[in-house]
Design a protein around this motif. Structure first.
Motif, PDB file in Angstrom:
ATOM      1  N   GLY A   1      22.755  52.791   4.844  1.00 56.84           N
ATOM      2  CA  GLY A   1      22.953  53.830   6.568  1.00 56.84           C
ATOM      3  C   GLY A   1      22.911  53.289   7.287  1.00 56.84           C
ATOM      4  O   GLY A   1      24.188  53.435   8.108  1.00 56.84           O
TER       5      GLY A   1
ATOM      6  N   LEU B   1      26.565  57.966   9.688  1.00 58.88           N
ATOM      7  CA  LEU B   1      25.702  57.840   9.145  1.00 58.88           C
ATOM      8  C   LEU B   1      25.634  58.623   8.145  1.00 58.88           C
ATOM      9  O   LEU B   1      24.758  57.890   6.992  1.00 58.88           O
ATOM     10  N   ILE B   2      25.773  59.416   7.894  1.00 55.83           N
ATOM     11  CA  ILE B   2      25.954  60.839   6.368  1.00 55.83           C
ATOM     12  C   ILE B   2      26.998  60.151   6.141  1.00 55.83           C
ATOM     13  O   ILE B   2      26.950  60.119   5.138  1.00 55.83           O
TER      14      ILE B   2
ATOM     15  N   SER C   1      28.733  57.709   5.053  1.00 55.34           N
ATOM     16  CA  SER C   1      27.845  56.172   4.182  1.00 55.34           C
ATOM     17  C   SER C   1      27.115  56.341   3.672  1.00 55.34           C
ATOM     18  O   SER C   1      27.018  55.833   2.527  1.00 55.34           O
ATOM     19  N   MET C   2      26.182  56.960   3.792  1.00 56.71           N
ATOM     20  CA  MET C   2      25.596  57.431   2.939  1.00 56.71           C
ATOM     21  C   MET C   2      25.441  58.699   1.546  1.00 56.71           C
ATOM     22  O   MET C   2      24.883  58.606   0.306  1.00 56.71           O
TER      23      MET C   2
ATOM     24  N   HIS D   1      23.118  66.596  -2.002  1.00 55.90           N
ATOM     25  CA  HIS D   1      23.047  65.131  -1.305  1.00 55.90           C
ATOM     26  C   HIS D   1      21.637  64.580  -2.321  1.00 55.90           C
ATOM     27  O   HIS D   1      20.550  64.417  -2.031  1.00 55.90           O
TER      28      HIS D   1
END
Length: 395
Positions: free
Chosen positions: A322, A336-337, A339-340, A358
């Protein structure tokens, strides 16, 4: 119009060039390390579990120069004492006082849910490296919350079907009276009942009590074919030893999720021999990543790796993926989210991806205790997706 001099032209060019490539606020932020608020049990029943998660996390980052997206890392460590009553206060200290970029924790499900609330209220990134409480990636799911471990349903439901395959028809479930214990017992019961098995009784005792004699006497009176137990850490070590000493193993089989024997085999000794469990990891998985990980963990800590070390390590791997995608800018939260969410983690347990809620999508192994090892003897369920009941992101 203002007169343009050579000095103002040079200054203006320098400023415009900098602005084009690096936002001013982010340039300042880059001068400080990324702060990780690590909230784990470092004392009490789950102390060893917390320590292995911590060491696994640090090992993953150490392998990458102790940097996230090119920035140094600062660990702000807090002992949560496995005390849910202090969970929100402790998490708020890390967010409001210490200004952490990401929360990491915890082991105890009650503490984890307090952290979930703080993360949701403050929109702080949270990665859960152990606690399997279903609600965290169920009703309370949120874009900024990820789990690198398991859900209670995910590791327990497959043991219900596995117990049926062993020929059992009548079962008793036993655990501590808190979210993890209740959810694991009920998930086992769901799997067991789906094939015609009958749950005779669910028995609970207060956390972290380890006086099991009355419970064992009650189980002896019920006479089930199989006993499903969820305990971890010191409680798991004592329950397995007490069960063996009671002689109940001669007339019924003890099974559980893998936490019953992970990190506890040395303390349990011969009492655990032959015990079967289901989990997303096994000590001797013949995966190159697992072999190299276990060797490195042993070299770094002097201890053998277990599932907790794996989960800490994979938390570090998720952070790296991330942070590298956003160049260390944790304020770029959407990217960021994203990519995670799209990450594939090259884990010692086997590569896994994330569900819409998630939570890891992963194989659940059937394991058997052989000496001091949780030996994988089969796959109880392939690519298990937690049902994420109540999660709006999963619909």
């Amino acid at each position: 119009m203002k007169r343009i001099t050579r000095r103002t032209m040079i200054a203006g060019t320098a400023l415009s060039s900098t602005a084009a490539f690096l936002p001013f606020k982010f340039a300042i932020a880059q001068n400080r390390p990324i702060k990780l608020g690590v909230m784990l049990p470092y004392s009490g029943t789950f102390a060893r579990l917390g320590k292995n998660i911590d060491d696994g996390l640090r090992m993953a980052l150490k392998e990458n120069g102790n940097k996230l997206g090119g920035r140094d890392v600062e660990y702000i460590v807090l002992d949560d004492e496995s005390n849910p009553a202090k969970g929100a206060e402790n998490a708020n200290k890390l967010v409001a006082r210490d200004k952490v970029d990401c929360l990491i924790g915890s082991v105890h499900s009650g503490v984890a849910m307090a952290m979930v609330k703080v993360a949701r209220d403050t929109n702080t990134m949270l990665i859960i490296p152990n606690a399997g409480v279903d609600t965290a990636t169920g009703e309370a799911c949120a874009p900024n919350i990820f789990r690198t471990s398991f859900s209670n349903w995910q590791v327990s439901h497959p043991m219900g079907t596995a117990a049926l395959g062993m020929g059992h028809k009548r079962a008793v479930g036993v655990s501590w009276q808190y979210a993890a214990g209740q959810e694991q017992v009920k998930a086992f019961a769901e799997g067991f009942a789906s094939g015609g098995g009958k749950i005779e009784k669910e028995i609970y005792l207060p956390f972290p009590a380890v006086e099991f004699q009355a419970i064992l006497t009650e189980i002896a009176g019920i006479k089930p074919d199989v006993v499903y137990a969820f305990f971890a850490g010191g409680g798991a070590a004592k329950f397995v030893k007490d069960f063996a000493a009671s002689g109940l193993g001669r007339s019924m089989q003890l099974v559980g999720s893998g936490f019953l024997t992970d990190g506890t085999l040395e303390a349990q000794g011969d009492s655990a021999e032959g015990l079967q469990t289901t989990l997303h990891y096994g000590d001797e998985l013949e995966i190159p990543k697992n072999i190299s990980f276990r060797n490195a963990f042993k070299a770094n800590t002097g201890r053998d790796a277990d599932v907790y070390a794996v989960q800490g390590y994979d938390t570090g791997q998720l952070l790296l993926l991330g942070a590298n995608a956003v160049g260390g800018d944790f304020s770029a939260k959407q990217k960021l989210i994203q990519s995670m969410e799209s990450a594939t983690i090259d884990s010692p347990r086997g590569a896994f991806t994330f569900s819409k809620s998630h939570n890891p999508i992963q194989d659940i192994y059937l394991r058997k205790v052989v000496g001091l090892s949780n030996k994988v003897i089969g796959v109880a369920a392939k690519a298990v997706v937690d049902p994420a009941r109540g999660c709006s992101m999963a619909t």
